[in-house]
Design an enzyme around this catalytic site. Structure first.
Site, PDB file in Angstrom:
ATOM      1  CG  HIS A  95     -49.807 -92.555 -53.796  1.00  0.00           C
ATOM      2  ND1 HIS A  95     -51.031 -93.022 -53.385  1.00  0.00           N
ATOM      3  CD2 HIS A  95     -50.053 -91.738 -54.859  1.00  0.00           C
ATOM      4  CE1 HIS A  95     -51.989 -92.531 -54.172  1.00  0.00           C
ATOM      5  NE2 HIS A  95     -51.410 -91.739 -55.066  1.00  0.00           N
ATOM      6  CB  SER A 132     -29.781 -96.822 -28.273  1.00  0.00           C
ATOM      7  OG  SER A 132     -29.798 -98.188 -27.946  1.00  0.00           O
ATOM      8  CE  LYS A 173     -31.633 -96.845 -32.912  1.00  0.00           C
ATOM      9  NZ  LYS A 173     -32.553 -96.276 -31.952  1.00  0.00           N
ATOM     10  CD  GLU A 233     -39.620 -92.696 -31.965  1.00  0.00           C
ATOM     11  OE1 GLU A 233     -39.027 -93.229 -32.918  1.00  0.00           O
ATOM     12  OE2 GLU A 233     -39.320 -92.913 -30.762  1.00  0.00           O
ATOM     13  CE1 TYR A 255     -74.248 -84.536 -13.930  1.00  0.00           C
ATOM     14  CE2 TYR A 255     -74.978 -86.189 -12.345  1.00  0.00           C
ATOM     15  CZ  TYR A 255     -73.957 -85.476 -12.946  1.00  0.00           C
ATOM     16  OH  TYR A 255     -72.655 -85.705 -12.583  1.00  0.00           O
TER      17      TYR A 255
END
Length: 462
Positions: free
Chosen positions: A158, A279, A285, A292, A319
């Site tokens: 969790h 950045s 940063k 990502e 087809y």
């Protein structure tokens, strides 16, 4: 000289230019050109083998097709939209090279079984490439795990601190996911490797073809037993997209963890400059772009799977032109999975470093050893549920007092229950908490070492 029509004299006029563009697939099915040539060479050999054409004609077809392959590889063959698709493009060029005998290549064959054959030949190769990439990914996971058997990391349920585990054990969980992916693709391969060549448009052919001969030439394990099924089946493509989606699920889960681990809140890993970006406005940063992007591209593969399922659900036999839509989904999914596997392998191998000191601090600053206190009491005859409730109270009072379990004095322990002794401190030390979980498949160092050895054997086995 007037252009020879693609279609029969049944048609009196050409397609509207916009409809021709809409109808054409040459812009993407050129990806299949070498597979189309290979399948056509097998078909030409079969026509000669069965006496449908002469041996000399068969040789001429095969050599002409090989010349087209070399022209394409040299960048000298660029079929345009007027060819409509890769199959017509190859046949047209073949006729230019070998004359009217080129027009015999399509004897006893339809584009329906032809494209089905090409797609299976393509996907068969791509499955093997992806399985190879999975092995490289697994190998990197094992290399890192080898160096971190006794490195501890918080384990979560969790997304709450649960119990400390060996970092190697954590990484081996992803190894096992990748192993299932590798095995699953092997299962899919068996159903990809079935030949539809010779099914014709939908009903087979009147010519005395030998479907098993072409299957053997193309190294297919079987042939479709029903011509209607052979030209309309796309189960194999859907199964591949299912397997590809699960690969992306696993890569995305690992990506999410790397993203969390690299954050200032976790600080479990440091991203190296070779696999991170900055950045445009915040100079401090370092962004985890690789994980990502993998996480983002996962939805792309899921979308292709959903599109294929929706496309197939309403198609009557046999087809239908809708099936042209299978190729872009397959091509893009193959390229996406391959790119993501390569990127994640590079990221793991050379793009991140685990901060072992921070990990040591992390496993020492929580109550993830609470279960071991309950186990300690249970091993001394206290019913586990009673021990569980007692430890819950201990945690509650410790939090109120601003203490961790390791900070309690022996007298405080013994006030809670007389079964506690001085060895409680060793029992709840993070390293011992991990080492003690020595059940098969557990995070104990002995078990993890055995699991690593077994995994090495597994990926090197023939």
């Amino acid at each position: 000289m007037t252009k020879e029509p693609t279609w029969s004299q049944r048609f009196e006029s050409a397609l509207h230019p916009a409809i021709a563009r809409f109808n054409a697939s040459i812009g993407f099915d050129i990806e299949l050109i070498e597979y189309d040539i290979t399948g056509s060479q097998a078909h030409g050999k079969m026509l000669a083998h069965t006496g449908i054409i002469s041996p000399e004609e068969g040789s001429l077809l095969v050599s002409g097709l090989e010349q087209i392959r070399q022209e394409y590889r040299a960048g000298k063959f660029h079929p345009g939209i007027d060819a409509e698709d890769v199959h017509f493009a190859v046949e047209k060029r073949l006729t230019e090279l070998v004359g009217d005998v080129g027009k015999k290549l399509h004897t006893a064959r339809s584009r329906n079984d032809q494209v089905g054959t090409d797609t299976r030949l393509y996907l068969r190769d791509q499955i093997q490439h992806i399985r190879s990439s999975l092995r490289k990914f697994q190998s990197v996971l094992l290399d890192i795990a080898d160096n971190h058997i006794e490195t501890l990391i918080p384990g979560y349920t969790h997304l709450q601190r649960a119990q400390p585990v060996s970092l190697a054990h954590h990484l081996l969980a992803y190894y096992q996911m990748a192993q299932r992916d590798w095995e699953r693709l092997g299962d899919v391969y068996r159903r990809v490797n079935i030949s539809p060549l010779g099914c014709g448009a939908l009903a087979g052919t009147t010519f005395p073809i030998d479907r098993h001969y072409t299957a053997e030439l193309l190294q297919f394990d079987e042939v479709y037993a029903n011509s209607l099924d052979g030209v309309s089946d796309r189960d194999f493509a859907i199964e591949f997209l299912c397997a590809a989606s699960l690969i992306m699920v696993h890569l995305s889960r690992l990506s999410e963890e790397v993203i969390l681990w690299s954050s200032e809140e976790f600080r479990f890993v440091t991203l190296k400059d070779s696999c991170a970006t900055g950045s445009s406005i915040m100079p401090q940063k370092k962004n985890p772009d690789v994980p990502e992007l993998v996480r983002g591209k996962t939805g792309r593969v899921f979308g292709h799977l959903q599109a294929m399922l929706v496309m197939m659900k309403g198609l009557p036999l046999a087809y239908n032109k809708d099936l042209q839509e299978d190729k872009e989904a397959l091509f893009d999914s193959v390229k996406t999975v391959q790119a993501c596997l390569e990127a994640m392998t590079i990221l793991l191998r050379e793009g991140l470093e685990f901060r072992t000191q921070r990990l040591r601090e992390a496993v020492a600053e929580d109550f993830s050893n609470a279960t071991d206190v309950a186990d300690y009491l249970a091993a001394r005859g206290v019913p586990f549920r009673e021990a569980y409730n007692l430890v819950g109270k201990v945690v509650k009072t410790s939090i109120a007092a601003g203490k961790l379990l390791k900070d309690l004095s022996l007298s405080e322990w013994q006030e809670l229950h007389p079964a506690f002794d001085a060895d409680i401190y060793e029992a709840i030390a993070p390293r011992q908490v991990v080492a003690a979980r020595n059940s098969y498949g557990g995070t104990g160092f002995e078990q993890v070492s055995k699991a690593l050895k077994a995994a090495r054997t597994q990926i090197t086995a023939k």
